[in-house]
Scaffold this motif. Structure first.
Motif, short mmCIF file in Angstrom:
data_model
loop_
_atom_site.label_atom_id
_atom_site.label_comp_id
_atom_site.label_asym_id
_atom_site.label_seq_id
_atom_site.Cartn_x
_atom_site.Cartn_y
_atom_site.Cartn_z
N ARG A 30 0.72 -1.07 -0.11
CA ARG A 30 0.16 -0.03 0.16
C ARG A 30 0.85 1.24 -0.04
O ARG A 30 0.60 2.34 -0.70
N TYR A 73 4.17 1.51 -0.98
CA TYR A 73 4.78 1.38 -2.08
C TYR A 73 4.00 2.06 -3.22
O TYR A 73 4.58 2.92 -4.12
N HIS A 94 3.95 5.47 -2.98
CA HIS A 94 5.43 6.16 -3.49
C HIS A 94 5.50 6.04 -4.80
O HIS A 94 6.12 7.06 -5.23
N LYS A 105 11.30 1.79 -11.44
CA LYS A 105 10.44 2.08 -10.39
C LYS A 105 11.05 1.69 -8.99
O LYS A 105 11.09 2.41 -8.19
N VAL A 106 11.91 0.17 -8.90
CA VAL A 106 12.27 0.11 -7.89
C VAL A 106 13.78 1.03 -7.60
O VAL A 106 13.73 1.50 -6.34
N GLN A 143 13.84 4.31 -8.09
CA GLN A 143 13.21 5.35 -7.63
C GLN A 143 13.03 5.37 -6.08
O GLN A 143 12.90 6.38 -5.36
N LEU A 144 12.78 4.23 -5.64
CA LEU A 144 12.44 3.93 -4.44
C LEU A 144 13.81 4.34 -3.41
O LEU A 144 13.61 4.83 -2.23
N SER A 155 16.71 14.97 -11.15
CA SER A 155 17.97 14.94 -12.02
C SER A 155 19.11 15.70 -11.66
O SER A 155 20.07 16.00 -12.18
N GLU A 156 18.88 16.45 -10.28
CA GLU A 156 19.95 17.48 -9.82
C GLU A 156 21.20 16.73 -9.35
O GLU A 156 20.91 15.64 -8.81
N HIS A 157 22.13 17.37 -9.56
CA HIS A 157 23.59 16.74 -8.94
C HIS A 157 24.22 17.91 -8.49
O HIS A 157 25.19 17.55 -8.19
N SER A 176 12.18 19.46 -5.18
CA SER A 176 11.77 20.00 -6.52
C SER A 176 11.86 21.53 -6.53
O SER A 176 11.99 22.19 -5.72
N TRP A 177 11.48 21.86 -7.84
CA TRP A 177 11.67 23.48 -8.08
C TRP A 177 10.52 24.17 -7.38
O TRP A 177 10.66 24.96 -6.98
N MET A 231 -2.66 11.20 -1.96
CA MET A 231 -1.95 10.18 -1.36
C MET A 231 -2.96 9.20 -0.40
O MET A 231 -2.79 8.20 -0.36
N LYS A 282 -4.53 6.89 -2.18
CA LYS A 282 -3.83 5.91 -2.83
C LYS A 282 -3.40 4.78 -1.41
O LYS A 282 -3.44 3.76 -1.61
N LEU A 283 -3.43 5.26 -0.51
CA LEU A 283 -3.22 4.26 0.77
C LEU A 283 -4.40 3.41 0.91
O LEU A 283 -4.33 2.54 1.70
#
Lengths: 234, 186
Positions: free
Chosen positions: A196, A198, A201, B3-4, B6-7, B13-15, B24-25, B153, B156-157
């Motif tokens: 959930r 993830y 995320h 995706k993995v 990104q976790l 992309s900033e360095h 983020s901007w 969010m 999504k949960l």
């Protein structure tokens, strides 16, 4: 300005955690009982040269301590975030202007993103460590079943101790059986929790800015990113 | 990036080095906009209120109001509005959280969009009352977008009672059944 309603979100997270905590509390209680039982069995059987082995004793204790620690960590994180949210609501009740200013100083979005990241990590850790435990208990359960199926020979050799040996294996059958079930429930619970968080995320990793931001802000951000990319290439 | 992958990364992309570069901007814009729309008295009260609400979690709203009045003032920064404009040094806005090149880009865009004016002779960033209003408007828009993201969010949960996607049902500036109406964004 609107405030997202998150009471239900926090309440449900705490309820979920309460379920996992209960499962783990029962598991821990059975482990303590088993350790007491082991002590008495060892004292009783040692004299007959039948001292029982200790299958993964240290692993069982380490797993319990690890998961209790992670559950406690999760509980404190979610609880403090819930209190944080309630305090924000109260702040707005005292003065909407103050709430507004505080929110720009410490945005709720960032606080939640941090909480969800840590929760994902904690759930994933619990799931992986418990999976090892669940597999271990399942192997022990099947081993016990095989031992019980071969008891006839042993009982013939130690006829006078038939009832003791029966009780010895039945206790293990119950202990390993109950804990196999408990651990698999726990693995499923933590796995669903990980999945959930993830999923959430993954949503965060998407380019939400183009989805949600108003055109004016989006243009600013896009222009800044474009310049950044141009500079990076040059 | 997978995706993995990104976790385990910031997904940026900033360095460059520095905390600011990890954001983020939009977040960078919010922090700078917050700095230029700073209201010292109110900000101080907000921070005192936060500290008091942590110290006395069961205090009622009235008790908190009283405690704020009685607690000592802790000024963070003085902003002189007496001339009708706000003046900041570049370093003050850049602080330690943004690289020089990042601030240069932000400065250029904000000037172009009329968020502020740069006094090159004095090496200062100047905001007229109109500029401050524009900056506050932008800040509100960012806060609204962040609130919508929080709702998404929660959805999504699967811990949400929201029956509809806010973006599908309403524009960000409108109220929603899944939010509590106030004048302050959280």
């Amino acid at each position: 300005m609107d405030i997202p309603k998150l009471d239900h979100t926090f309440r449900t997270m705490l309820q979920d955690l309460r379920f996992g905590t209960w499962v783990w509390a029962i598991h821990t209680a059975t482990v303590v009982l088993w350790l007491i039982n082991y002590y008495f069995e060892y004292s009783f059987l040692r004299g007959d040269g039948l001292a029982p082995t200790r299958p993964g004793l240290l692993n069982v204790i380490a797993l319990s301590i690890l998961n209790v620690g992670v559950l406690y960590y999760l509980w404190t994180r979610i609880k403090s975030s819930s209190i944080d949210y309630a305090a924000r609501i109260k702040m707005v009740a005292v003065s909407s202007k103050l709430g507004d200013i505080y929110s720009t100083t410490r945005p709720l979005l960032l606080a939640l993103e941090e909480l969800f990241d840590k929760t994902l990590f904690a759930f994933a850790s619990v799931c992986i460590s418990s999976l090892v435990g669940a597999l271990g208990y399942t192997v022990l359960l099947f081993g016990t079943l095989m031992e019980i199926s071969n008891l006839t020979d042993i009982l013939a050799r130690y006829g006078g101790m038939a009832s003791t040996i029966d009780a010895f294996w039945i206790k293990r059958l119950i202990f390993y059986g109950v804990n196999s079930i408990l651990l698999w429930i726990f693995v499923t619970w933590s796995g669903l929790g990980s999945q959930r968080f993830y999923r959430m995320h993954e949503y965060r990793a998407q380019d939400y800015e183009t989805e949600i931001l108003l055109p004016r802000i989006r243009e600013f951000a896009e222009e800044l990113e474009t310049e950044e990319n141009v500079q990076a290439l040059s | 990036m997978s995706k993995v992958g990104q976790l385990f990364s910031e997904g940026s992309s900033e360095h460059c080095s520095g905390d600011m570069t990890k954001r983020s901007w939009v977040e960078k814009m919010r922090i700078v906009l917050q700095a230029v729309t700073y209201d010292e008295g109110e900000q101080d009260k907000a921070l005192r209120l936060w500290e008091l609400s942590k110290k006395y979690p069961d205090a009622s709203v009235d008790q908190l109001k009283k405690l704020i009045e009685e607690s000592p003032v802790m000024p963070r920064r003085n902003v002189d509005d007496s001339l009708g404009t706000r003046v900041f040094s570049r370093d003050e806005l850049k602080a330690s959280t943004m690289s020089g090149s990042e601030f240069k880009r932000l400065n250029s865009i904000f000037q172009e969009m009329g968020v502020w004016i740069e006094d090159k002779k004095e090496q200062a960033i100047v905001l007229t009352p109109e500029n401050v209003q524009l900056a506050k408007g932008l800040l509100d828009e960012i806060a609204t977008a962040e609130n919508l993201r929080i709702i998404k969010m929660a959805e999504k949960l699967g811990h949400s009672r929201f029956s509809r996607t806010p973006l599908e049902q309403k524009k960000p500036s409108e109220s929603t059944s899944s939010t509590i109406k106030t004048s302050g964004g959280l």
